[in-house]
Design an enzyme around this catalytic site. Structure first.
Site, PDB file in Angstrom:
ATOM      1  N   ARG A 210       0.807  -1.154   0.142  1.00  0.00           N
ATOM      2  CA  ARG A 210       0.149  -0.021   0.211  1.00  0.00           C
ATOM      3  C   ARG A 210       0.826   1.424   0.135  1.00  0.00           C
ATOM      4  O   ARG A 210       2.047   1.170   0.406  1.00  0.00           O
ATOM      5  CB  ARG A 210      -0.752   0.046   1.163  1.00  0.00           C
ATOM      6  N   LYS A 234      -1.977  -2.629   7.902  1.00  0.00           N
ATOM      7  CA  LYS A 234      -3.082  -1.999   8.696  1.00  0.00           C
ATOM      8  C   LYS A 234      -3.184  -2.824   9.836  1.00  0.00           C
ATOM      9  O   LYS A 234      -3.080  -3.934  10.069  1.00  0.00           O
ATOM     10  CB  LYS A 234      -4.553  -2.244   7.738  1.00  0.00           C
ATOM     11  N   HIS A 306      -2.485   2.886  -5.929  1.00  0.00           N
ATOM     12  CA  HIS A 306      -3.234   1.663  -5.527  1.00  0.00           C
ATOM     13  C   HIS A 306      -3.400   0.898  -6.735  1.00  0.00           C
ATOM     14  O   HIS A 306      -3.583  -0.265  -6.950  1.00  0.00           O
ATOM     15  CB  HIS A 306      -4.607   2.023  -5.073  1.00  0.00           C
ATOM     16  N   ARG A 309      -0.647  -1.317  -7.070  1.00  0.00           N
ATOM     17  CA  ARG A 309      -0.885  -2.413  -6.303  1.00  0.00           C
ATOM     18  C   ARG A 309      -1.754  -3.540  -7.114  1.00  0.00           C
ATOM     19  O   ARG A 309      -1.357  -4.648  -6.987  1.00  0.00           O
ATOM     20  CB  ARG A 309      -1.673  -2.211  -5.020  1.00  0.00           C
ATOM     21  N   HIS A 332      -3.734  -9.595   2.947  1.00  0.00           N
ATOM     22  CA  HIS A 332      -5.061  -9.764   3.445  1.00  0.00           C
ATOM     23  C   HIS A 332      -5.356 -10.921   4.286  1.00  0.00           C
ATOM     24  O   HIS A 332      -4.686 -11.919   4.016  1.00  0.00           O
ATOM     25  CB  HIS A 332      -5.857  -9.833   2.043  1.00  0.00           C
ATOM     26  N   TYR A 341      -9.259 -10.461  -8.765  1.00  0.00           N
ATOM     27  CA  TYR A 341      -8.186 -10.788  -9.777  1.00  0.00           C
ATOM     28  C   TYR A 341      -8.629 -12.039 -10.884  1.00  0.00           C
ATOM     29  O   TYR A 341      -7.925 -12.050 -11.823  1.00  0.00           O
ATOM     30  CB  TYR A 341      -6.986 -10.893  -9.044  1.00  0.00           C
TER      31      TYR A 341
END
Length: 356
Positions: A210, A234, A306, A309, A332, A341
């Site tokens: 990120r 995060k 982004h 990414r 994630h 994706y």
């Protein structure tokens, strides 16, 4: 927004807030939430509290005087009136003919309020060890999601990705072709930051981290021998992220000129620097966003960090067909986010249709 200005804005908003929001802010700072997230939440709270006063639901003279009981006693009808206000109020954008704010903005506002209510009704401990109150009106308010299938979203995003050999073509364009149409004055600025800009773009394209994770990298966080970077994800978790080997020469070139070019001393620990009047500072997210937009628009289409990414994630899925691997690379916890994706890489489906 530069970090110094961001912190100034946060302090400005904090000075307006009631005590329970300041407690919430302090609690989330310890998680830690990013300053950008907290700033956006404070903006949403200001908007909401102003509405409470203007609509007569609160008789407080100012935001700081709003009583916590007002939040406890808000009804579902009150919250629906607030959502209606957001939808129908005149747009603050004078260039827009639309009334109200977008559904995305409404969802963001409701998300911020849900976080505050969850804190007040579940997470905080008052003097008796219990939350300040228990009634959470936000649990009765639903958000409207954008009506778009994963396939439609994938097709829209696909146009903004540098897939296949376009990844290296983009880097090559920045390195060898971008400068051709620049004025002599513009070239001077470009040459000063060329190695750094290429290193940042290569890192984003090779790791899929990120923007905030790239900004917060320190020198100690990168291992070029192993092609690994240590980032703060995060929620504050530390994670080791692999990089594709194509990024190595760009990162090596930048590191070879970093100290001299940006006048970095031992105390300047940030990996990516900017320099103004002889003083080095950590580059901020806004500068990287503008840099990526500038180069990408000249190359093909204006994109955000982004989207770089997304580019890495799509290329990795295309090569491995493993959602688990992609989700780990992106940091994630579940593979649900990576479903996108599988729709971007849908050549097999198209080939099957062609054979009908």
């Amino acid at each position: 927004m530069k970090r110094e200005l961001l912190l100034e804005k946060i302090e400005e908003y904090k000075s307006l807030m009631p005590w329970f929001v300041l407690e919430y802010y302090q609690s989330k700072l310890s998680v830690p939430y990013s300053f950008t997230t907290l700033y956006e939440y404070l903006k949403e709270y200001k908007r909401f509290f102003n509405w409470l006063i203007d609509s007569g639901i609160s008789d407080a003279d100012d935001i700081a005087s709003i009583h916590i009981k007002t939040l406890e006693n808000l009804t579902k009808k009150d919250m629906e009136s607030f959502v209606l206000y957001l939808r129908e109020r005149p747009s603050l954008n004078t260039y827009s003919k639309k009334q109200g704010v977008s559904q995305t903005t409404i969802n963001r506002t409701l998300s911020a309020l849900s976080c505050l209510y969850k804190y007040l009704t579940e997470e905080v401990e008052g003097p008796d060890g219990e939350p300040y109150f228990y009634r959470n009106v936000m649990k009765k308010i639903s958000t409207k999601k954008k009506k778009e299938t994963l396939a439609a979203r994938a097709e829209n995003i696909k146009q903004k990705l540098f897939l296949g050999d376009e990844t290296m073509k983009f880097l090559d364009y920045v390195e060898n072709e971008y400068e051709v149409k620049l004025s002599n004055r513009a070239k001077s600025s470009f040459y000063k930051n060329k190695e750094r800009d290429l290193a940042i773009i290569a890192l984003l394209l090779s790791s899929g981290v990120r923007l905030s994770e790239a900004v917060n990298l320190d020198l100690k966080d990168i291992n070029l021998k192993r092609m690994v970077i240590d980032v703060t994800r995060k929620g504050g978790q530390r994670d080791s992220v692999n990089m594709a080997s194509f990024a190595r020469p760009y990162l090596e070139n930048y590191l070879s000129i970093r100290n001299k070019r940006y006048k970095a001393e031992k105390q300047d620990v940030a990996l990516f620097l900017t320099e103004y009047r002889g003083v080095p500072n950590r580059i901020d997210a806004s500068s990287i966003e503008k840099m990526v937009a500038k180069y990408s628009q000249d190359f093909k289409i204006r994109v955000t960090p982004h989207k770089l990414r997304h580019t890495l994630a799509t290329r990795l899925y295309d090569a491995t067909k493993s959602q688990v691997l992609v989700s780990h690379q992106l940091g994630h916890a579940s593979t649900q986010v990576t479903d996108l994706y599988t729709h971007i890489v849908n050549d097999e489906q198209k080939n099957a249709l062609d054979n009908l």
